[in-house]
Design an enzyme around this catalytic site. Structure first.
Site, PDB file in Angstrom:
ATOM      1  N   CYS A 146       0.807  -1.193   0.005  1.00  0.00           N
ATOM      2  CA  CYS A 146       0.053  -0.017   0.059  1.00  0.00           C
ATOM      3  C   CYS A 146       0.829   1.340   0.009  1.00  0.00           C
ATOM      4  CB  CYS A 146      -0.874  -0.082   1.033  1.00  0.00           C
ATOM      5  SG  CYS A 146      -1.881  -1.379   1.170  1.00  0.00           S
ATOM      6  N   HIS A 186      -3.423   7.076   3.474  1.00  0.00           N
ATOM      7  CA  HIS A 186      -3.854   5.559   2.903  1.00  0.00           C
ATOM      8  C   HIS A 186      -5.126   5.553   3.507  1.00  0.00           C
ATOM      9  CE1 HIS A 186      -4.212   1.926   1.361  1.00  0.00           C
ATOM     10  NE2 HIS A 186      -3.950   1.010   2.523  1.00  0.00           N
ATOM     11  N   ASN A 217     -10.358  -0.166   0.260  1.00  0.00           N
ATOM     12  CA  ASN A 217      -8.976  -0.331   0.274  1.00  0.00           C
ATOM     13  C   ASN A 217      -8.529  -0.613  -0.936  1.00  0.00           C
ATOM     14  OD1 ASN A 217      -6.285  -0.479   0.529  1.00  0.00           O
ATOM     15  ND2 ASN A 217      -6.459  -1.572   2.651  1.00  0.00           N
TER      16      ASN A 217
HETATM   17  O1  UT7 Z   1      -3.934  -1.563   3.707  1.00  0.00           O
HETATM   18  C1  UT7 Z   1      -3.403  -1.855   4.959  1.00  0.00           C
HETATM   19  C2  UT7 Z   1      -4.003  -3.107   5.291  1.00  0.00           C
HETATM   20  N1  UT7 Z   1      -5.288  -3.229   6.173  1.00  0.00           N
HETATM   21  C3  UT7 Z   1      -5.329  -2.267   7.000  1.00  0.00           C
HETATM   22  O2  UT7 Z   1      -5.050  -1.444   7.386  1.00  0.00           O
HETATM   23  C4  UT7 Z   1      -6.434  -3.003   8.063  1.00  0.00           C
HETATM   24  C5  UT7 Z   1      -6.530  -2.674   9.214  1.00  0.00           C
HETATM   25  N2  UT7 Z   1      -7.383  -3.218  10.325  1.00  0.00           N
HETATM   26  C6  UT7 Z   1      -8.508  -2.894  10.360  1.00  0.00           C
HETATM   27  O3  UT7 Z   1      -9.010  -2.026   9.654  1.00  0.00           O
HETATM   28  C7  UT7 Z   1      -9.767  -3.605  11.407  1.00  0.00           C
HETATM   29  O4  UT7 Z   1      -8.659  -4.432  12.405  1.00  0.00           O
HETATM   30  C8  UT7 Z   1     -10.514  -4.635  10.629  1.00  0.00           C
HETATM   31  C9  UT7 Z   1     -11.473  -3.823  10.002  1.00  0.00           C
HETATM   32  C10 UT7 Z   1      -9.794  -5.536   9.483  1.00  0.00           C
HETATM   33  C11 UT7 Z   1     -11.249  -5.421  11.531  1.00  0.00           C
HETATM   34  O5  UT7 Z   1     -12.018  -4.590  12.681  1.00  0.00           O
HETATM   35  P1  UT7 Z   1     -11.689  -4.965  14.121  1.00  0.00           P
HETATM   36  O6  UT7 Z   1     -12.462  -3.785  14.607  1.00  0.00           O
HETATM   37  O7  UT7 Z   1     -10.289  -4.960  14.620  1.00  0.00           O
HETATM   38  O8  UT7 Z   1     -12.313  -6.212  14.311  1.00  0.00           O
HETATM   39  P2  UT7 Z   1     -12.276  -7.515  14.707  1.00  0.00           P
HETATM   40  O9  UT7 Z   1     -11.051  -8.361  13.786  1.00  0.00           O
HETATM   41  O10 UT7 Z   1     -11.670  -7.598  16.126  1.00  0.00           O
HETATM   42  O11 UT7 Z   1     -13.336  -8.572  14.629  1.00  0.00           O
HETATM   43  C12 UT7 Z   1     -14.384  -8.114  15.549  1.00  0.00           C
HETATM   44  C13 UT7 Z   1     -15.321  -9.265  15.174  1.00  0.00           C
HETATM   45  C14 UT7 Z   1     -14.853 -10.688  15.334  1.00  0.00           C
HETATM   46  O12 UT7 Z   1     -16.051 -11.562  15.770  1.00  0.00           O
HETATM   47  P3  UT7 Z   1     -16.023 -12.176  17.272  1.00  0.00           P
HETATM   48  O13 UT7 Z   1     -14.805 -12.872  17.363  1.00  0.00           O
HETATM   49  O14 UT7 Z   1     -15.824 -10.711  18.278  1.00  0.00           O
HETATM   50  O15 UT7 Z   1     -17.300 -12.944  17.593  1.00  0.00           O
HETATM   51  C15 UT7 Z   1     -14.958 -10.889  13.842  1.00  0.00           C
HETATM   52  O16 UT7 Z   1     -15.255 -12.432  13.536  1.00  0.00           O
HETATM   53  O17 UT7 Z   1     -15.968  -8.816  13.963  1.00  0.00           O
HETATM   54  C16 UT7 Z   1     -16.276 -10.106  13.176  1.00  0.00           C
HETATM   55  N3  UT7 Z   1     -15.994  -9.805  11.910  1.00  0.00           N
HETATM   56  C17 UT7 Z   1     -17.092  -9.563  11.181  1.00  0.00           C
HETATM   57  N4  UT7 Z   1     -18.318  -9.603  11.302  1.00  0.00           N
HETATM   58  C18 UT7 Z   1     -19.305  -9.037  10.303  1.00  0.00           C
HETATM   59  C19 UT7 Z   1     -15.022  -9.680  11.201  1.00  0.00           C
HETATM   60  N5  UT7 Z   1     -15.298  -9.310   9.844  1.00  0.00           N
HETATM   61  C20 UT7 Z   1     -16.707  -9.133   9.759  1.00  0.00           C
HETATM   62  C21 UT7 Z   1     -17.664  -9.029   8.724  1.00  0.00           C
HETATM   63  N6  UT7 Z   1     -18.832  -8.539   9.009  1.00  0.00           N
HETATM   64  N7  UT7 Z   1     -17.153  -8.458   7.513  1.00  0.00           N
END
Ligand code: UT7
Length: 317
Positions: free
Chosen positions: A110, A243, A273
């Protein structure tokens, strides 16, 4: 530093996929995606190839710059993966627009656009090139696992092209790379060698929360370094063009830098993204709507797999 950006133009695929569209085949919903990321829609390739998007963006950028294709003397393409592993996407573009000059791809994930600016600066400052075509182009839809809701909802496809030439716009540029394959990766498929003992899954793998923390920390710490070096403060910057990976990352950076919302442009809601494309795409939109003009002071910051970062301060010329 020795360059300025003459033009920037974007090209995105026709098809728009909404969060509701994704909820039809994934266990997800608009509420989760938009509240956790800021994303509402993304453009996804159907009939388009990556070089199709590049050709469209390049034609518009060249026209806006007021140069001819034959004036381009170097092509740098930032991409995670072009239409072919070989030849490079940059060479595919040369074939399309019928030019013959040195052309190569770079992969800094990225952060690729800012890495490409730094390489271009090297060529221009040593007099090895005058008009450089930088393209960022990504088809994330072929890299993600469409059954994995934790990654596929985040990304989109698109391209942006820009022409850079001799100038004095860039006042600071710093690149970093940590050396990490755990937090964000895409292992290349292992082919069909009868000797290979392990197989890869060939999809984007990401530890989202760790990447999130890295991003917020690096934007803040790298901005401090830049401001110290230039003897300025965040207040001296007109726009922080970050970004577009997650609206909450941008918000956290904004809060730490104690700046008002209007200085942090966001368009992630429309595109998701698109890796190295997000910054030039946002620059195109800001030029179009008049937010960027001669004299506008910009802070660019990208982070991505590697883990890489790129930080740049420029005064638009
Ligand atoms: O370009 C550079 C690359 N990427 C990034 O910069 C990404 C950086 N990270 C992020 O943007 C965030 O960490 C994410 C958007 C990827 C995830 O958000 P989060 O608030 O950190 O969520 P999490 O991974 O802690 O997940 C929370 C919950 C989980 O369920 P449980 O374990 O709490 O029951 C996930 O399974 O949300 C669940 N979950 C979803 N639920 C509905 C994860 N993806 C989804 C989804 N829809 N698409």
């Amino acid at each position: 530093m020795s360059l300025k950006i003459l033009s920037v133009k974007k090209s995105v695929p026709q098809k728009i996929v909404s969060n509701e569209d994704l909820a039809k085949f994934l266990d997800t919903n608009d509420q989760w995606i938009s509240s956790r990321t800021g994303i509402k829609n993304r453009h996804i390739c159907t009939s388009e190839s990556l070089v199709d998007l590049c050709e469209d963006a390049v034609k518009k950028a060249v026209e806006q710059a007021g140069i001819a294709f034959s004036d381009i003397d170097l092509v740098i393409c930032s991409t995670l993966c072009g239409d072919y592993l070989m030849p490079s996407l940059a060479c595919c573009v040369c074939e399309r627009i019928k030019i013959s000059c040195p052309a190569f791809d770079i992969n800094a994930a990225c952060s690729g656009f800012i890495y490409a600016l730094d390489i271009a600066d090297g060529y221009i400052s040593t007099g090895k090139a005058n008009n450089i075509l930088i393209i960022s182009a990504e088809m994330m839809s072929k890299l993600v696992d469409w059954t994995d809701r934790t990654t596929c909802v985040l990304f989109g496809d698109g391209a942006a092209a820009c022409i850079v030439t001799k100038g004095n716009a860039i006042r600071y540029l710093k690149l970093t790379a940590k050396g990490d394959t755990n937090l964000l990766s895409f292992p290349v498929g292992t082919g069909n060698s009868p000797y290979k003992e392990t197989r890869s899954n060939g999809f984007v793998n990401m530890q989202g929360q760790e990447v999130f923390k890295f991003a917020v920390f690096m934007i803040e710490s790298q901005s401090k370094l830049a401001f110290e070096k230039l003897n300025i403060t965040a207040d001296d910057i007109d726009y922080f063009v970050l970004h577009q990976a997650n609206k909450r990352i941008i918000e956290s950076a904004r809060t730490r830098l104690k700046q008002p919302e209007e200085k942090f442009p966001i368009n992630i809601q429309n595109y998701g993204n698109i890796s190295s494309v997000t910054i030039p795409l946002l620059l195109d939109e800001m030029l179009e709507d008049g937010r960027i003009k001669k004299g506008t002071r910009l802070f660019l910051s990208a982070f991505g797999a590697g883990l890489t970062t790129g930080t740049c301060v420029m005064i638009w010329e």
